[in-house]
Motif scaffolding. Structure first.
Motif, PDB file in Angstrom:
ATOM      1  N   GLN A  28       0.840  -1.202   0.000  1.00  0.00           N
ATOM      2  CA  GLN A  28       0.000   0.000   0.000  1.00  0.00           C
ATOM      3  C   GLN A  28       0.873   1.249   0.000  1.00  0.00           C
ATOM      4  OE1 GLN A  28      -2.507   0.392   3.477  1.00  0.00           O
ATOM      5  NE2 GLN A  28      -4.019   1.572   2.347  1.00  0.00           N
ATOM      6  N   ARG A  29       1.944   1.229   0.778  1.00  0.00           N
ATOM      7  CA  ARG A  29       2.861   2.382   0.806  1.00  0.00           C
ATOM      8  C   ARG A  29       3.582   2.557  -0.527  1.00  0.00           C
ATOM      9  NH1 ARG A  29       4.371   0.688   6.498  1.00  0.00           N
ATOM     10  NH2 ARG A  29       3.233   2.145   7.802  1.00  0.00           N
ATOM     11  N   LEU A  30       3.995   1.452  -1.120  1.00  0.00           N
ATOM     12  CA  LEU A  30       4.724   1.541  -2.389  1.00  0.00           C
ATOM     13  C   LEU A  30       3.831   2.014  -3.534  1.00  0.00           C
ATOM     14  CD1 LEU A  30       6.942  -1.662  -2.191  1.00  0.00           C
ATOM     15  CD2 LEU A  30       7.652   0.717  -1.896  1.00  0.00           C
ATOM     16  N   LEU A  31       2.542   1.698  -3.461  1.00  0.00           N
ATOM     17  CA  LEU A  31       1.613   2.096  -4.515  1.00  0.00           C
ATOM     18  C   LEU A  31       0.864   3.386  -4.190  1.00  0.00           C
ATOM     19  CD1 LEU A  31       0.204  -1.420  -5.460  1.00  0.00           C
ATOM     20  CD2 LEU A  31       1.689   0.044  -6.869  1.00  0.00           C
ATOM     21  N   GLN A  32       1.220   4.031  -3.089  1.00  0.00           N
ATOM     22  CA  GLN A  32       0.555   5.280  -2.708  1.00  0.00           C
ATOM     23  C   GLN A  32       0.731   6.320  -3.804  1.00  0.00           C
ATOM     24  OE1 GLN A  32       1.697   6.612   1.164  1.00  0.00           O
ATOM     25  NE2 GLN A  32       0.480   8.451   1.056  1.00  0.00           N
TER      26      GLN A  32
ATOM     27  N   ASP B 257       9.920   7.143  -5.856  1.00  0.00           N
ATOM     28  CA  ASP B 257       9.870   8.046  -4.701  1.00  0.00           C
ATOM     29  C   ASP B 257       9.367   7.311  -3.461  1.00  0.00           C
ATOM     30  OD1 ASP B 257      10.810  10.167  -6.204  1.00  0.00           O
ATOM     31  OD2 ASP B 257       8.810  11.055  -6.523  1.00  0.00           O
ATOM     32  N   ASN B 258       8.333   6.488  -3.644  1.00  0.00           N
ATOM     33  CA  ASN B 258       7.787   5.730  -2.516  1.00  0.00           C
ATOM     34  C   ASN B 258       8.804   4.736  -1.972  1.00  0.00           C
ATOM     35  OD1 ASN B 258       5.383   7.123  -2.799  1.00  0.00           O
ATOM     36  ND2 ASN B 258       4.330   5.474  -3.868  1.00  0.00           N
ATOM     37  N   VAL B 259       9.567   4.090  -2.858  1.00  0.00           N
ATOM     38  CA  VAL B 259      10.614   3.157  -2.429  1.00  0.00           C
ATOM     39  C   VAL B 259      11.663   3.904  -1.608  1.00  0.00           C
ATOM     40  CG1 VAL B 259      12.543   1.721  -3.241  1.00  0.00           C
ATOM     41  CG2 VAL B 259      10.276   1.474  -4.281  1.00  0.00           C
ATOM     42  N   ALA B 260      12.077   5.076  -2.087  1.00  0.00           N
ATOM     43  CA  ALA B 260      13.083   5.870  -1.368  1.00  0.00           C
ATOM     44  C   ALA B 260      12.571   6.268   0.016  1.00  0.00           C
ATOM     45  CB  ALA B 260      13.455   7.105  -2.180  1.00  0.00           C
ATOM     46  N   GLN B 261      11.314   6.673   0.107  1.00  0.00           N
ATOM     47  CA  GLN B 261      10.736   7.038   1.399  1.00  0.00           C
ATOM     48  C   GLN B 261      10.662   5.833   2.338  1.00  0.00           C
ATOM     49  OE1 GLN B 261       6.944   8.943   0.755  1.00  0.00           O
ATOM     50  NE2 GLN B 261       7.832  10.533  -0.537  1.00  0.00           N
ATOM     51  N   LEU B 262      10.287   4.682   1.799  1.00  0.00           N
ATOM     52  CA  LEU B 262      10.201   3.479   2.629  1.00  0.00           C
ATOM     53  C   LEU B 262      11.582   3.075   3.135  1.00  0.00           C
ATOM     54  CD1 LEU B 262       8.279   1.309   3.723  1.00  0.00           C
ATOM     55  CD2 LEU B 262       8.759  -0.020   1.652  1.00  0.00           C
ATOM     56  N   ARG B 263      12.578   3.150   2.270  1.00  0.00           N
ATOM     57  CA  ARG B 263      13.944   2.818   2.690  1.00  0.00           C
ATOM     58  C   ARG B 263      14.440   3.780   3.768  1.00  0.00           C
ATOM     59  NH1 ARG B 263      16.397   1.313  -3.194  1.00  0.00           N
ATOM     60  NH2 ARG B 263      15.628  -0.809  -3.215  1.00  0.00           N
ATOM     61  N   ALA B 264      14.125   5.054   3.615  1.00  0.00           N
ATOM     62  CA  ALA B 264      14.531   6.040   4.622  1.00  0.00           C
ATOM     63  C   ALA B 264      13.874   5.729   5.961  1.00  0.00           C
ATOM     64  CB  ALA B 264      14.167   7.448   4.159  1.00  0.00           C
ATOM     65  N   ARG B 265      12.607   5.367   5.942  1.00  0.00           N
ATOM     66  CA  ARG B 265      11.909   5.000   7.183  1.00  0.00           C
ATOM     67  C   ARG B 265      12.538   3.779   7.826  1.00  0.00           C
ATOM     68  NH1 ARG B 265       5.567   4.630   7.059  1.00  0.00           N
ATOM     69  NH2 ARG B 265       6.026   4.318   9.246  1.00  0.00           N
ATOM     70  N   MET B 266      12.893   2.796   6.989  1.00  0.00           N
ATOM     71  CA  MET B 266      13.501   1.569   7.513  1.00  0.00           C
ATOM     72  C   MET B 266      14.858   1.867   8.148  1.00  0.00           C
ATOM     73  SD  MET B 266      11.334  -0.887   6.920  1.00  0.00           S
ATOM     74  CE  MET B 266      12.126  -2.457   6.798  1.00  0.00           C
ATOM     75  N   GLN B 267      15.633   2.756   7.527  1.00  0.00           N
ATOM     76  CA  GLN B 267      16.944   3.094   8.075  1.00  0.00           C
ATOM     77  C   GLN B 267      16.805   3.844   9.389  1.00  0.00           C
ATOM     78  OE1 GLN B 267      19.049   5.086   4.920  1.00  0.00           O
ATOM     79  NE2 GLN B 267      19.743   3.160   4.025  1.00  0.00           N
ATOM     80  N   GLN B 268      15.780   4.698   9.490  1.00  0.00           N
ATOM     81  CA  GLN B 268      15.559   5.420  10.751  1.00  0.00           C
ATOM     82  C   GLN B 268      15.188   4.459  11.873  1.00  0.00           C
ATOM     83  OE1 GLN B 268      12.501   8.226   9.729  1.00  0.00           O
ATOM     84  NE2 GLN B 268      13.959   9.813   9.153  1.00  0.00           N
ATOM     85  N   ARG B 269      14.515   3.380  11.526  1.00  0.00           N
ATOM     86  CA  ARG B 269      14.073   2.413  12.528  1.00  0.00           C
ATOM     87  C   ARG B 269      15.134   1.362  12.845  1.00  0.00           C
ATOM     88  NH1 ARG B 269       7.828   0.909  11.190  1.00  0.00           N
ATOM     89  NH2 ARG B 269       6.986   2.973  11.614  1.00  0.00           N
ATOM     90  N   ALA B 270      16.236   1.354  12.085  1.00  0.00           N
ATOM     91  CA  ALA B 270      17.286   0.370  12.307  1.00  0.00           C
ATOM     92  C   ALA B 270      17.800   0.503  13.736  1.00  0.00           C
ATOM     93  CB  ALA B 270      18.402   0.564  11.295  1.00  0.00           C
ATOM     94  N   PRO B 271      18.169  -0.618  14.358  1.00  0.00           N
ATOM     95  CA  PRO B 271      18.601  -0.609  15.766  1.00  0.00           C
ATOM     96  C   PRO B 271      19.683   0.412  16.096  1.00  0.00           C
ATOM     97  CG  PRO B 271      18.395  -2.859  14.992  1.00  0.00           C
ATOM     98  CD  PRO B 271      18.180  -1.967  13.800  1.00  0.00           C
TER      99      PRO B 271
END
Length: 126
Positions: free
Chosen positions: A40-44, A109-123
Motif C-alpha cells: 500500500q505504501r509503495l503504490l501510494q 519516490d515511494n521506495v526511497a521514502q520506505l527505505r529512509a523510514r527503515m533506516q531510521q528504525r534500524a537498531p
C-alpha cells in the motif's frame, strides 16, 4: 464486451481485496498484514488500471506464497531476513515493469521514502 471485461476485472479485484481485509482486518501480523501495508505504501499515489491491478495481484500472490511463515513475537534469523529481502526485491522489480513511466517515478519516490523510514528504525539509529 471490453466494458464488461473491465467491470468484471474490477469486481474481482474488489472481492479479493475485501476477502483479504476480512481475513486480517487490523492489518497486523498474519496473512497479508505487513506485506499488504508495505505494498500500500509503495503504490501510494498510483492509480492502477484493472489490468495492472490484476497483474500486481498475481505477482504479490506468487511471492506471498514463497514467503517464510511469520510467527508473532519471534524475530526471524538472518537467513530468513535475507530470503524476505530477496523475495521483496524480486517482487518489486516485477511490479515496477507493470507500471507506466509516470507511475514508476511515483513508485521510485515511494521506495526511497520506505527505505529512509527503515533506516531510521534500524537498531543503530534510535
Amino acid at each position: 464486451m471490453r466494458t464488461r471485461l473491465a467491470l468484471l476485472a474490477s469486481a474481482l479485484v474488489l472481492l479479493t481485496s475485501s476477502a483479504a481485509l476480512a481475513q486480517n482486518p487490523g492489518g497486523g501480523p498474519g496473512p497479508g498484514g505487513f506485506a499488504a501495508r508495505r505494498m500500500q505504501r509503495l503504490l501510494q499515489g498510483i492509480t492502477l488500471t484493472p489490468e495492472q491491478q490484476a497483474k500486481v495481484d498475481s505477482i504479490t500472490a506468487r511471492y506471498g506464497a514463497q514467503m517464510p511463515p511469520f510467527t508473532p513475537g519471534v524475530f526471524p534469523d538472518s537467513a530468513t531476513r535475507a530470503r524476505i529481502r530477496d523475495l521483496n526485491g524480486n517482487q518489486d522489480v516485477e511490479i515496477r515493469t507493470v507500471l507506466t513511466p509516470d507511475q514508476r517515478k511515483v513508485w521510485d519516490d515511494n521506495v526511497a521514502q520506505l527505505r529512509a523510514r527503515m533506516q531510521q528504525r534500524a537498531p543503530g539509529n534510535r
